[in-house]
Write a protein that holds these residues in place. Structure first.
Motif, PDB file in Angstrom:
ATOM      1  N   GLN A   1      -1.767  -7.045  -0.971  1.00  0.00           N
ATOM      2  CA  GLN A   1      -1.029  -7.673  -2.066  1.00  0.00           C
ATOM      3  C   GLN A   1      -1.484  -7.114  -3.413  1.00  0.00           C
ATOM      4  N   HIS A   2      -2.775  -6.879  -3.544  1.00  0.00           N
ATOM      5  CA  HIS A   2      -3.330  -6.383  -4.801  1.00  0.00           C
ATOM      6  C   HIS A   2      -2.770  -5.007  -5.142  1.00  0.00           C
ATOM      7  N   ILE A   3      -2.573  -4.157  -4.123  1.00  0.00           N
ATOM      8  CA  ILE A   3      -2.049  -2.807  -4.383  1.00  0.00           C
ATOM      9  C   ILE A   3      -0.534  -2.762  -4.210  1.00  0.00           C
ATOM     10  N   ARG A   4       0.089  -3.926  -4.041  1.00  0.00           N
ATOM     11  CA  ARG A   4       1.539  -4.093  -3.990  1.00  0.00           C
ATOM     12  C   ARG A   4       2.184  -3.423  -2.777  1.00  0.00           C
ATOM     13  N   ALA A   5       1.430  -3.278  -1.710  1.00  0.00           N
ATOM     14  CA  ALA A   5       2.013  -2.804  -0.452  1.00  0.00           C
ATOM     15  C   ALA A   5       2.646  -3.972   0.298  1.00  0.00           C
ATOM     16  N   ILE A   6       2.175  -5.183  -0.003  1.00  0.00           N
ATOM     17  CA  ILE A   6       2.722  -6.421   0.543  1.00  0.00           C
ATOM     18  C   ILE A   6       3.003  -7.356  -0.627  1.00  0.00           C
ATOM     19  N   GLY A   7       4.102  -8.088  -0.560  1.00  0.00           N
ATOM     20  CA  GLY A   7       4.440  -9.032  -1.621  1.00  0.00           C
ATOM     21  C   GLY A   7       4.551 -10.450  -1.093  1.00  0.00           C
ATOM     22  N   ARG A   8       4.674 -11.405  -1.988  1.00  0.00           N
ATOM     23  CA  ARG A   8       4.879 -12.815  -1.628  1.00  0.00           C
ATOM     24  C   ARG A   8       5.926 -13.375  -2.581  1.00  0.00           C
ATOM     25  N   ASP A   9       6.972 -13.987  -2.016  1.00  0.00           N
ATOM     26  CA  ASP A   9       8.038 -14.500  -2.867  1.00  0.00           C
ATOM     27  C   ASP A   9       7.778 -15.945  -3.284  1.00  0.00           C
ATOM     28  N   ALA A  10       8.748 -16.528  -4.009  1.00  0.00           N
ATOM     29  CA  ALA A  10       8.575 -17.870  -4.543  1.00  0.00           C
ATOM     30  C   ALA A  10       8.496 -18.936  -3.453  1.00  0.00           C
ATOM     31  N   LYS A  11       8.990 -18.620  -2.246  1.00  0.00           N
ATOM     32  CA  LYS A  11       8.933 -19.555  -1.128  1.00  0.00           C
ATOM     33  C   LYS A  11       7.629 -19.441  -0.344  1.00  0.00           C
ATOM     34  N   GLY A  12       6.739 -18.548  -0.797  1.00  0.00           N
ATOM     35  CA  GLY A  12       5.460 -18.383  -0.128  1.00  0.00           C
ATOM     36  C   GLY A  12       5.510 -17.432   1.050  1.00  0.00           C
ATOM     37  N   ARG A  13       6.623 -16.722   1.219  1.00  0.00           N
ATOM     38  CA  ARG A  13       6.768 -15.807   2.344  1.00  0.00           C
ATOM     39  C   ARG A  13       6.223 -14.421   1.996  1.00  0.00           C
TER      40      ARG A  13
END
Length: 206
Positions: free
Chosen positions: A80-92
């Motif tokens: 997540q820190h390097i933006r290879a994985i994201g998290r949306d507003a629904k927590g997904r």
């Protein structure tokens, strides 16, 4: 699970553009690809979720055969820190390259519907007018191969590297979160469950 995307591009270009992912820890890269495989089979496509419901860490751990949840959590936070994985507003959690690929595909499909030839649909036989050469040779008929239209079921990424089915991890995930994929067959508390009987007995005793 999403059955409309039996495969996905490897996104080598995107991988190399993210230098921190490409040059980082190989273990983290391996976990990233496991998450990539899992997200490619979920619905919505590219999300580690079942519809609007995000998968929790225990479920992801069970489905990707990563028994060390602490190691998985650390890798997810770094990704997540390097933006290879994201998290949306629904927590997904989601994989950006997969989500972007799906958006581009939908736009292309929409544009194709606007300018496509309705006589060339996949569920119709080839018409002689679609092949001018057949008009000059009326004795010939266009070939039709039904087996070309058979859909090959996608392979699941949740089997481990030895090809063995990870029933123990699946049962552990079910005990922790109640998650059970339809393609695994009946649930542990249902008749006809395909898990080994000794593991089912151990699971029932918990």
């Amino acid at each position: 699970m999403n059955q409309s995307n039996p495969s996905f591009p490897t996104f080598v270009k995107d991988l190399k553009l993210n230098s921190r992912l490409w040059t980082g820890d190989t273990l983290r890269l391996g976990i990233y690809y496991r998450l990539l495989c899992l997200a490619s089979e979920c619905k919505p496509y590219g999300y580690l979720a079942d519809g609007d419901s995000p998968y929790n860490l225990a479920s992801i751990s069970a489905m990707t055969c990563l028994s060390d949840e602490g190691q998985l959590l650390s890798a997810v936070q770094e990704l997540q820190h390097i933006r290879a994985i994201g998290r949306d507003a629904k927590g997904r959690l989601y994989v950006p390259c997969l989500v972007q690929h799906e958006k581009k595909k939908r736009v292309a499909q929409k544009n194709g519907k606007k300018g496509g030839n309705p006589n060339l649909q996949k569920d119709q036989k080839n018409l002689s007018k679609d092949n001018p050469r057949l008009n000059d040779r009326p004795g010939l008929q266009p070939q039709h191969h039904p087996h070309h239209q058979q859909k090959i079921p996608p392979k699941s990424p949740i089997e481990n590297q030895t090809g063995e089915v990870p029933w123990a991890q699946r049962l552990a995930g079910f005990a922790a979160s109640g998650l059970w994929m339809p393609e695994w067959g009946p649930k542990p508390n249902e008749a006809g469950c395909l898990a080994p009987s000794d593991l089912l007995q151990a699971h029932a005793g918990k």
